[in-house]
Motif scaffolding. Sequence first.
Motif, mmCIF file in Angstrom:
data_model
loop_
_atom_site.group_PDB
_atom_site.id
_atom_site.type_symbol
_atom_site.label_atom_id
_atom_site.label_comp_id
_atom_site.label_asym_id
_atom_site.label_seq_id
_atom_site.Cartn_x
_atom_site.Cartn_y
_atom_site.Cartn_z
ATOM 1 N N LEU A 18 1.200 13.634 9.266
ATOM 2 C CA LEU A 18 1.054 13.380 7.829
ATOM 3 C C LEU A 18 -0.201 14.061 7.283
ATOM 4 O O LEU A 18 -0.214 14.540 6.144
ATOM 5 C CB LEU A 18 1.014 11.882 7.543
ATOM 6 N N ARG A 19 -1.245 14.116 8.090
ATOM 7 C CA ARG A 19 -2.494 14.764 7.665
ATOM 8 C C ARG A 19 -2.340 16.271 7.467
ATOM 9 O O ARG A 19 -3.120 16.880 6.759
ATOM 10 C CB ARG A 19 -3.603 14.501 8.689
ATOM 11 N N THR A 20 -1.342 16.871 8.107
ATOM 12 C CA THR A 20 -1.194 18.328 8.036
ATOM 13 C C THR A 20 -0.500 18.824 6.769
ATOM 14 O O THR A 20 -0.583 20.006 6.453
ATOM 15 C CB THR A 20 -0.423 18.879 9.254
ATOM 16 N N MET A 21 0.190 17.947 6.055
ATOM 17 C CA MET A 21 0.984 18.402 4.912
ATOM 18 C C MET A 21 0.142 19.054 3.813
ATOM 19 O O MET A 21 0.549 20.101 3.281
ATOM 20 C CB MET A 21 1.845 17.273 4.361
ATOM 21 N N PRO A 22 -1.014 18.512 3.431
ATOM 22 C CA PRO A 22 -1.799 19.207 2.399
ATOM 23 C C PRO A 22 -2.184 20.632 2.817
ATOM 24 O O PRO A 22 -2.111 21.561 1.999
ATOM 25 C CB PRO A 22 -3.041 18.322 2.228
ATOM 26 N N GLU A 23 -2.552 20.813 4.069
ATOM 27 C CA GLU A 23 -2.921 22.145 4.548
ATOM 28 C C GLU A 23 -1.701 23.066 4.608
ATOM 29 O O GLU A 23 -1.796 24.253 4.302
ATOM 30 C CB GLU A 23 -3.607 22.059 5.912
ATOM 31 N N TYR A 24 -0.571 22.518 5.001
ATOM 32 C CA TYR A 24 0.668 23.297 5.020
ATOM 33 C C TYR A 24 0.973 23.821 3.619
ATOM 34 O O TYR A 24 1.275 25.013 3.429
ATOM 35 C CB TYR A 24 1.831 22.438 5.529
ATOM 36 N N ALA A 107 -4.035 12.242 -3.066
ATOM 37 C CA ALA A 107 -3.119 11.109 -2.897
ATOM 38 C C ALA A 107 -2.794 10.873 -1.424
ATOM 39 O O ALA A 107 -2.757 9.722 -0.969
ATOM 40 C CB ALA A 107 -1.845 11.342 -3.703
ATOM 41 N N ARG A 108 -2.558 11.933 -0.671
ATOM 42 C CA ARG A 108 -2.245 11.777 0.758
ATOM 43 C C ARG A 108 -3.456 11.194 1.499
ATOM 44 O O ARG A 108 -3.308 10.301 2.338
ATOM 45 C CB ARG A 108 -1.814 13.115 1.352
ATOM 46 N N THR A 109 -4.648 11.675 1.174
ATOM 47 C CA THR A 109 -5.865 11.151 1.810
ATOM 48 C C THR A 109 -6.013 9.662 1.523
ATOM 49 O O THR A 109 -6.320 8.872 2.430
ATOM 50 C CB THR A 109 -7.096 11.938 1.321
ATOM 51 N N GLU A 110 -5.778 9.260 0.280
ATOM 52 C CA GLU A 110 -5.855 7.843 -0.086
ATOM 53 C C GLU A 110 -4.803 7.025 0.648
ATOM 54 O O GLU A 110 -5.087 5.922 1.133
ATOM 55 C CB GLU A 110 -5.706 7.676 -1.597
ATOM 56 N N ASN A 111 -3.588 7.541 0.751
ATOM 57 C CA ASN A 111 -2.527 6.796 1.433
ATOM 58 C C ASN A 111 -2.808 6.662 2.926
ATOM 59 O O ASN A 111 -2.547 5.613 3.513
ATOM 60 C CB ASN A 111 -1.163 7.435 1.189
ATOM 61 N N LEU A 112 -3.347 7.702 3.537
ATOM 62 C CA LEU A 112 -3.673 7.598 4.957
ATOM 63 C C LEU A 112 -4.783 6.575 5.192
ATOM 64 O O LEU A 112 -4.723 5.803 6.151
ATOM 65 C CB LEU A 112 -4.044 8.971 5.517
ATOM 66 N N ALA A 113 -5.776 6.549 4.312
ATOM 67 C CA ALA A 113 -6.835 5.538 4.429
ATOM 68 C C ALA A 113 -6.239 4.141 4.264
ATOM 69 O O ALA A 113 -6.628 3.203 4.983
ATOM 70 C CB ALA A 113 -7.928 5.793 3.394
#
Length: 166
Positions: A18-24, A107-113
Amino acid sequence: MKYLRMDGGSQLALLANLRTMPEYLAARFGGLTADEALRPGPANTFSPVEQCWHLADLEREGFGERMRRLRAESKPVLPDFDGETIARERNYRGKSLAEALAAFHRARTENLAFIESIDSAEWNRDGVQEGVGPVALCDIPFMMSQHDAAHRAERAGRQVDCRSCA
């Protein structure tokens, strides 16, 4: 409840993915020209700018909101996220691709936290999602992962249309 059935290593792998999607997305779309950002995907699916805004809005208003409500409320009824209608109403095609990439990353960073803050007693909190049926908090990370995979497949040229997803 697929997430809870995973062993600890598989859960960590899912979160790492899930962490890789923003970089992708940044690697795939960050260098596009304005014209390229508006070019529809395979089989006339979302263009890159539409896809990135869709992902950002779904991350915040779909997955993020569902997790917050499942944690805080007793048996909430969660609305569907009509991606095609929202894209049209918000005029994704008239928005900035760079801003979409940044919005998704935030948003992804917030959801992972948020996911990492959930204690074991909360994972089984459940409700009902329109168009899906029963859903538990522990289902959301897996749903996020499936959604990411669908968008990656679409970009790889496979016929996956996510305009009405999640």
